[in-house]
Design an enzyme around this catalytic site. Structure first.
Site, PDB file in Angstrom:
ATOM      1  N   TYR A  44      -3.682  -0.539  10.030  1.00 42.65           N
ATOM      2  CA  TYR A  44      -3.500  -0.508   8.997  1.00 42.65           C
ATOM      3  C   TYR A  44      -1.875  -0.184   8.521  1.00 42.65           C
ATOM      4  CZ  TYR A  44      -4.697  -1.229   3.293  1.00 42.65           C
ATOM      5  OH  TYR A  44      -4.244  -1.070   2.348  1.00 42.65           O
ATOM      6  N   SER A  53       0.851  -1.424  -0.042  1.00 43.93           N
ATOM      7  CA  SER A  53      -0.054   0.179   0.084  1.00 43.93           C
ATOM      8  C   SER A  53       0.965   1.378  -0.245  1.00 43.93           C
ATOM      9  CB  SER A  53      -1.118   0.173   1.016  1.00 43.93           C
ATOM     10  OG  SER A  53      -1.683   0.741   1.430  1.00 43.93           O
TER      11      SER A  53
END
Length: 258
Positions: A157, A144
């Site tokens: 996250y 990500s």
């Protein structure tokens, strides 16, 4: 161009009933691979099978929790018996919880870490022995922008994806001598059903992303297809431990001047 072909390969993409995982798995299938995917329940698997059929692709779907080591071992064994040994693993399954850090419980933190980081560890550990035996293998971890950048409300996250980046590098370092390549893809902000409410024209976040991205648009799942096929194919045999950011240039830019 034969080095880009995946003909005869078995590609397992986790959590690929829809969204980014479905797009990546479809691309691998279009390049010749046998598509295998799992999801957390039968309803998702059934909807995924229907979607692949509609796209003109044969796919094999299984119910399995990537955080359950015994379930993953059983999954890999079943795939080997019914489809073949996994040549390509794409660790796509993941979740995000947008909660301010001081309001997040330890249980919520652990759930994100477990699915987004421990899951890829368990999956990779399950397929590497057969890859060593065959003398080749490809592992692609879906990282990500948060593997590199922080942002409010996504502490768990970002920690998980940062850890996944380093797991990617460590698998490359530990198993590269066995002709196993482990790389990551770092998607930017992608058009998915989950981001649809944010992409309404005039929404502050939509404007923020377009202004921040040199390409001046959101990415699409199709933007991830070429990079996925490249990292899954023999064309990338000397690429290892790399995170390929498919972000329209966000990480290259400080943003537009106000």
């Amino acid at each position: 161009m034969d080095s880009f072909s995946l003909k005869g390969k078995v590609a397992l993409v986790t959590g690929a009933s829809y969204g980014i995982g479905f797009s990546i798995a479809s691309a691998l299938g279009q390049a010749g691979a046998k598509v295998v995917f799992n999801d957390i329940n039968q309803e998702l698997v059934d909807s995924g099978l229907a979607a692949y059929k509609e796209a003109g692709l044969e796919a094999y779907g299984y119910v399995a929790d990537v955080t359950n080591e015994e379930a993953v071992a059983a999954l890999i064994k079943q795939i080997e018996e019914e489809v073949g040994t996994v040549d390509i693993l794409v660790n796509n399954a993941g979740i995000i919880k947008r909660i301010p850090m001081v309001e997040m419980t330890a249980a919520e933190w652990r759930q994100v870490i477990d699915i987004d980081l421990t899951g890829p560890f368990i999956m990779a550990k399950a397929v590497i022995p057969a890859m060593i035996e065959k003398g080749h293998g490809k592992i692609i971890n879906i990282c990500s922008l948060m593997s590199e950048l922080g942002r409010e409300t996504v502490s768990a996250y970002a920690a998980a994806k940062g850890g996944l980046k380093m797991l990617t590098k460590n698998i490359a370092a530990e198993y590269g001598e066995h002709n196993i390549q482990c790389n990551g893809i770092g998607p930017g902000y992608i058009e998915t059903p989950q981001t649809a409410p944010l992409r309404v024209e005039g929404h502050p976040f939509n404007n923020f992303i377009i202004d921040k991205t040199p390409a001046a648009r959101w990415g699409t799942p199709e933007d991830l297809k070429g990079p996925s096929v490249f990292l899954a194919s023999e064309a990338s045999d000397f690429v290892n431990g790399h995170i390929l950011f498919v972000d329209g240039g966000i990480l290259a830019s400080i943003g537009k001047q106000p």
